[in-house]
Write a protein that holds these residues in place. Sequence first.
Motif, PDB file in Angstrom:
ATOM      1  N   ARG A  36     -22.436  70.560  76.593  1.00 42.13           N
ATOM      2  CA  ARG A  36     -21.084  70.920  77.011  1.00 42.13           C
ATOM      3  C   ARG A  36     -20.052  70.297  76.078  1.00 42.13           C
ATOM      4  NH1 ARG A  36     -21.473  69.303  82.252  1.00 42.13           N
ATOM      5  NH2 ARG A  36     -20.749  67.261  81.598  1.00 42.13           N
ATOM      6  N   ASP A  37     -20.272  69.027  75.745  1.00 46.08           N
ATOM      7  CA  ASP A  37     -19.283  68.310  74.937  1.00 46.08           C
ATOM      8  C   ASP A  37     -19.173  68.889  73.529  1.00 46.08           C
ATOM      9  OD1 ASP A  37     -18.638  65.429  73.277  1.00 46.08           O
ATOM     10  OD2 ASP A  37     -17.532  65.881  75.122  1.00 46.08           O
ATOM     11  N   ALA A  38     -20.312  69.344  72.978  1.00 50.43           N
ATOM     12  CA  ALA A  38     -20.296  69.902  71.618  1.00 50.43           C
ATOM     13  C   ALA A  38     -19.837  71.352  71.604  1.00 50.43           C
ATOM     14  CB  ALA A  38     -21.698  69.800  71.003  1.00 50.43           C
ATOM     15  N   GLY A  39     -19.583  71.930  72.782  1.00 49.48           N
ATOM     16  CA  GLY A  39     -19.113  73.321  72.824  1.00 49.48           C
ATOM     17  C   GLY A  39     -20.151  74.306  72.321  1.00 49.48           C
ATOM     18  N   LEU A  40     -21.424  74.036  72.592  1.00 47.12           N
ATOM     19  CA  LEU A  40     -22.464  74.883  72.019  1.00 47.12           C
ATOM     20  C   LEU A  40     -22.538  76.245  72.710  1.00 47.12           C
ATOM     21  CD1 LEU A  40     -25.359  72.363  71.317  1.00 47.12           C
ATOM     22  CD2 LEU A  40     -23.689  73.303  69.743  1.00 47.12           C
TER      23      LEU A  40
END
Lengths: 302, 314
Positions: B98-102
């Motif tokens: 989620r944090d890396a916007g994958l």
Amino acid sequence: MLAAGQIVFVAALAAVVAGAFVALVRIVCAADKRLLLAETRGMLCDAPDGRGISVLCSGVAGVEEVRRLLDEGYPRYEAVVVLDSVRRPEAFAAVLAEFHLIDVNYDPADDLPAEGVRGLYRSRKRCYRRLVVVDKAFTSCRADFDAAVGVAIYDYVLPLRPGIRMMPFCIGRLAIELSLEPAGAVELVRSPVGEPLLLVAREAAVAAGGFGPDLVRSIPRSRRRTLYEPFLRAAKPSVRRPVLRRGAALLLAACIAATAAAGWWEVCAVLLTLAVVAAAAEYARTCAPEERTARAASRKSV
Amino acid sequence: MTRIVMLYCAFAACVVVLLSGAVVVRRLVDGRRHRRDALLSRQYLHIVILSLMSETDTVPHFPRLESAGARMVLAETLARLVSSTYGLDLGPLRRIFRDAGLQPFLLRCARRTRGCRRARYLSLLSRLPADAAVAAAVERYGSDRHRAVRFYALMVRLAADPSMALQLIGAYPDPLSAFELSEIVSMLRRGVLPVAYEPLIESPNRNLRSLGIAIVRQFGIEEAEENLLRIASEDTTGELGREALYALCALRRPMARREVVRRMGLMSRAERRALLRCMALEGYSETAFGSPVGDEETPYFESFVLSYKRCLVC
């Protein structure tokens, strides 16, 4: 030249260029498909529909080559090696000793008559259970392959000529390709990229009477598949090949410049068409990751 | 009319220059990218494993994530890790994902490509801990022209909502190939799909039945022998009957049963011989089935069985 003749001439050259581009697009699409399938693991661990591949090898160099043949992860795979114990007694004895082979009953199926077979060998060790050695008097590679088909147990056979090696992921990729379609839908898979590949259904090879010149013609077109990926390569790729390619490219460029300067436009057009085909082939070569790996490996070995 | 030839020469020369330039650029870019991606992949894998082993909830920092291609490297690294392991704690991976916007990154890549490239992005999504909203985003790919795209859209939806597995697989429009079945079963082996074999193998739906047979075979469920015999006798000419026979062979169940014999009699010679070779490979003896398929096939079968043996007494 007459106008109509020139138009036909240019149209023919344009058709060659179009063909080169079609082949290039197919190779690029095949590279994308290979990248997609290389990340799948289910088929390679499982072989759910039981389809397997027997690699038929004529004239292996020695123990290392056999070991390389056995270095395949696909579960339904075997290597059938045909060796002549009279012509190459040292290599035969070395393979027998290294892989703990013993002679087993040889009573070939009625598929293909094979002459000159002296014996069949399998390993006592479970880790080498995928190795089968046929002791046969060598007459030709075709006769070796025909003898190997008689003892091959899987549904598809892949003949390997002397001096040809499988590239990484060869068997796995072929197994995946076969599993994409219903059983029996594919009887022949070939690839013109790299060393030519010919994977044949065992029953189709038997029905055609072996690996003769009529084998491909005997298989209906609807059951043939052509892939545009490299599967096989020469065991010792020529180190001079890239140098020769560069030399040929420079020579071609010089000829094009000379013919253009001299005003020989027809000859220049033919040479430029050759140059387009060569450039497309070079671009296609950059799309095959295993080619890059193989080139790097051959550079390291030299 | 020489002008036509000259125009063609000019055109061909432009094509050669463009292709040659593309070759040079590709070699330079690929070489550098390959080296950089290999290094980044090792770094990211190390960071992810440390994150899994630590007990904090903080999302680790991934160096150079904003550079071109780095997100793809991270997505591939996570997917490879998930595919090769079982029982991973998905919490840290979900936070990283989620944090890396994958998820939006992979959906954007899928939208901009076609064919096998789109299927590859969907394949990565199916192995990563995406949230339930991704199922709605990939639904439109269920009617794509490319079969691999349709299949991996199904895989994404299965991973996003495993409770709907039976409905999704039952509604899949194409008959599942052996490759597709193996992909679904590998998802099951990772514990993603909580399905049992009984409702599958008894289902009237062809895909669900195929999956049931694959599960029986994969997990060696001998109790399903009667189900397999029933399928073999009911499906006299289709793929399901054949798969049931191969599953019985893989389970090393007796092959002299009436249902097996009848089904083998309906096979073509090539199919029958393929099954006989499979039986020889699985270790069945010469007396495995008496002579149910005719005396002509018995010597064929025996030749393969005997090739695994050695006569000690002549």
